[in-house]
Design an enzyme around this catalytic site. Structure first.
Site, mmCIF file in Angstrom:
data_model
loop_
_atom_site.group_PDB
_atom_site.id
_atom_site.type_symbol
_atom_site.label_atom_id
_atom_site.label_comp_id
_atom_site.label_asym_id
_atom_site.label_seq_id
_atom_site.Cartn_x
_atom_site.Cartn_y
_atom_site.Cartn_z
ATOM 1 N NE ARG A 112 -7.195 -3.548 33.452
ATOM 2 C CZ ARG A 112 -6.344 -3.693 32.454
ATOM 3 N NH1 ARG A 112 -6.703 -4.261 31.317
ATOM 4 N NH2 ARG A 112 -5.099 -3.266 32.567
ATOM 5 C CB THR A 390 -6.115 -4.774 23.176
ATOM 6 O OG1 THR A 390 -5.194 -5.087 24.210
ATOM 7 C CG2 THR A 390 -7.336 -4.101 23.723
ATOM 8 C CB THR A 408 -7.275 -6.606 26.216
ATOM 9 O OG1 THR A 408 -5.963 -7.043 25.893
ATOM 10 C CG2 THR A 408 -7.292 -6.184 27.675
HETATM 11 O O1 DON Z 1 -5.087 -2.609 29.426
HETATM 12 C C1 DON Z 1 -4.110 -2.244 28.791
HETATM 13 O O2 DON Z 1 -3.781 -1.081 28.685
HETATM 14 C C2 DON Z 1 -3.284 -3.284 28.044
HETATM 15 N N1 DON Z 1 -3.422 -4.564 28.688
HETATM 16 C C3 DON Z 1 -3.725 -3.328 26.615
HETATM 17 C C4 DON Z 1 -2.897 -4.277 25.798
HETATM 18 C C5 DON Z 1 -2.947 -4.012 24.353
HETATM 19 O O3 DON Z 1 -3.543 -3.080 23.881
HETATM 20 C C6 DON Z 1 -2.152 -4.916 23.490
HETATM 21 N N2 DON Z 1 -2.477 -4.716 22.119
HETATM 22 N N3 DON Z 1 -1.836 -4.354 21.228
#
Ligand code: DON
Length: 578
Positions: A112, A390, A408
């Site tokens: 992350r 993502t 993502t």
């Molecule tokens: O880490 C997370 O939970 C978000 N940044 C994920 C973003 C995401 O899934 C966008 N897609 N649709």
């Protein structure tokens, strides 16, 4: 004699009676069940499911050439950075669950993004103390220190069998020679233009002369990205964290009032974490621990829902959806208060995933009446101890290894900023922090102190890469994008396959539902019947139909076969087996 003849004829009649159905059953291919409306992709030796066709083919070729699931994941991650620029990345971060068949262990890899050292708790507040969403979502301050390159380098060294150069080569070719633009990419770049215009380097790559659009069939070449990929290919993650690439990014940051420095890159490290483990009706579920909230809440939700006879209530019936919503209401309330980077705050994961707390929650749920989010507060059922983009991919190989990876940039194309000369799109993951307690982020998720911004801290995530085991062997691996809906999407995939016995294709296409405590509403996809909606409303729920949720990539292993399915909610996804 007479009775002998009689019994002979009787047997003959019985034989002739059953012969047609016996012959018919022999015609049945055992892999398919002809009662099923949708059929998964089937493979015998290995399988790859990703959100983009080329990347799937590249990943499958690695398996066919003797590579394992982690080798394949490495090749896919870099391929997606070229073919699916809005989510595949090297400027973002993510989480990977790995099952290593050799040591029979499940690993949780956290790559992350981190907040830069110069980040401060109030960096997204204006002079009146209000959150400035433009800053947290679309500015250079929205960028977290990327983890993807470190993450994949680590897993390749630890579990891989093939050379980095061989695995990254297809991505380099795609960036250098160009990819054929499909409808999906063309449309996503059209949507991104108003925001991308702040980045001249991004405009140069993703738009033609005079900022005109790439149309389907055009070739998109990413020369700068191919240069960057070549550096990573020859020098590995050193070039990214301790060499030319970090130098370029730090220079870009300095020139544009960004916060990330070369020291932030030097001090970035991935973390191998202990997976969060739960069970559902005798099957073991392994998923991602904090700083993702995904695994903890997936297990919390499964523990609560295990207390009810969901299959008797029926798949997507009003009673089942009602129970989902009530369980989700509690889980997302807890998420808002307790979840954050475990390096900075104490996350009560044990309480949240305990069966006994789940019993209490289940007992508090009325079967007939909706709860009220204003009376549900975080931690109501336990005493905490003190102190749109993502992408997911899933791989299973012939050696028994499994990779379930979600990574993502946060939004489509992240911050929309490209670092000049590198072709790297930077994430806007800083918006996943709670910019101010009680104020929702882009996914409507409310956070608190536990997820406040601090230097070097990882922002809370909902990403839920998951592997389910039956009798000690992997039986389902899945995950999805979708912001706050990721956890509930994965929950429904697990329940649809385990509880409702749908095959993975049917489990994927089934309409999804979601509740996240606040707003106090059940969000549904098209496809839930009107009388189900009416019954939910009669129980006191607000029900709203919104856009489709998630883009899951799943593989089931049953007997000698792999069964996979890519979510048709996104146009270019593909599962291939061999
Ligand atoms: O880490 C997370 O939970 C978000 N940044 C994920 C973003 C995401 O899934 C966008 N897609 N649709």
């Amino acid at each position: 004699m007479k009775s002998y003849r009689f019994s002979f004829f009787l047997r003959l009649i019985i034989f002739l009676f059953f012969l047609p159905s016996f012959l018919y059953s022999q015609l049945d291919d055992p892999i398919y069940d002809y009662y099923d409306r949708f059929h998964p992709v089937v493979g015998e030796q290995g399988m790859v499911a990703t959100q983009e066709k080329k990347a799937t083919q590249i990943g499958l070729d690695v398996l066919k050439n003797g590579g394992n699931a982690v080798d394949s994941a490495y090749a896919i991650a870099y391929a997606l950075a070229v073919t699916l620029p809005r989510a595949g990345n090297i400027g973002g971060g993510g989480f990977m669950m790995i099952y290593s068949a050799k040591d029979k262990q499940v690993y949780a890899i956290d790559y992350r993004e981190k907040a830069p050292q110069k980040a401060t708790a109030n960096m997204f507040l204006d002079v009146s103390g209000n959150v400035n969403e433009d800053l947290s979502r679309y500015s250079i301050l929205s960028v977290g220190v990327p983890g993807t390159v470190a993450g994949f380098e680590h897993v390749l060294k630890r579990f891989g069998t093939k050379k980095r150069k061989v695995l990254i080569a297809p991505a380099i070719l795609l960036a250098e020679n160009g990819i054929v633009v499909g409808k999906d990419l063309s449309e996503s770049l059209k949507r991104a233009k108003p925001r991308m215009m702040v980045s001249p380097a991004a405009m140069k790559i993703f738009y033609k002369k005079k900022a005109t659009f790439y149309e389907p069939g055009d070739i998109l070449v990413q020369k700068d990205l191919s240069k960057t990929l070549k550096m990573i290919s020859s020098k590995g993650s050193k070039s990214f964290y301790n060499g030319t690439i970090s130098k370029e990014i730090a220079k870009y940051m300095k020139n544009n009032n960004g916060l990330i420095t070369r020291n932030d890159f030097k001090s970035y490290s991935i973390k191998e974490r202990t997976p969060v483990k739960g069970s559902y009706k005798g099957l073991d579920v392994y998923s991602m621990p904090p700083p993702s909230s995904g695994g903890v809440h997936l297990i919390q939700l499964l523990n609560i829902l295990e207390q009810f006879s969901l299959s008797e209530l029926g798949h997507n019936s009003a009673d089942s959806i009602h129970l989902y919503a009530e369980a989700m209401r509690v889980a997302y309330a807890d998420r808002s208060k307790y979840m954050g980077d475990p390096g900075f705050v104490n996350v009560p994961s044990e309480m949240l995933t305990s069966k006994s707390v789940a019993h209490k929650i289940a007992a508090s749920i009325s079967l007939d009446k909706a709860g009220n989010s204003n009376t549900i507060y975080p931690g109501r059922y336990f005493e905490p101890k003190e102190g749109n983009e993502t992408t997911h991919f899933t791989i299973m190989d012939k050696f028994g290894n499994v990779v379930s990876n979600t990574y993502t940039l946060n939004f489509s194309d992240g911050s929309k900023l490209v670092v000049p000369g590198t072709g790297i799109l930077l994430n806007n993951q800083m918006d996943d922090f709670s910019a101010k307690p009680g104020v929702a982020n882009a996914y409507g998720l409310i956070g608190s102190e536990a997820n406040s911004i601090a230097p070097g801290k990882r922002m809370l995530s909902s990403m839920t890469p998951t592997i389910v085991f039956k009798d000690g062997l992997p039986t389902l691996a899945t995950g999805s994008p979708g912001g706050s809906r990721i956890i509930t999407t994965v929950l429904q995939l697990v329940l649809n396959t385990i509880e409702f016995d749908l095959n993975i294709a049917e489990a994927t296409v089934a309409p999804r539902v979601h509740h996240q405590w606040k707003p106090d509403e059940i969000r549904i996809e098209k496809g839930i019947s009107q009388d189900t909606i009416k019954r939910l409303k009669d129980k006191g729920h607000i029900v709203v139909t919104k856009r489709a949720m998630g883009s899951s990539q799943s593989i089931v292993k049953k007997g000698n076969y792999f069964y996979g399915y890519s979510d048709p909610r996104k146009p270019n996804s593909l599962t291939l087996g061999y």
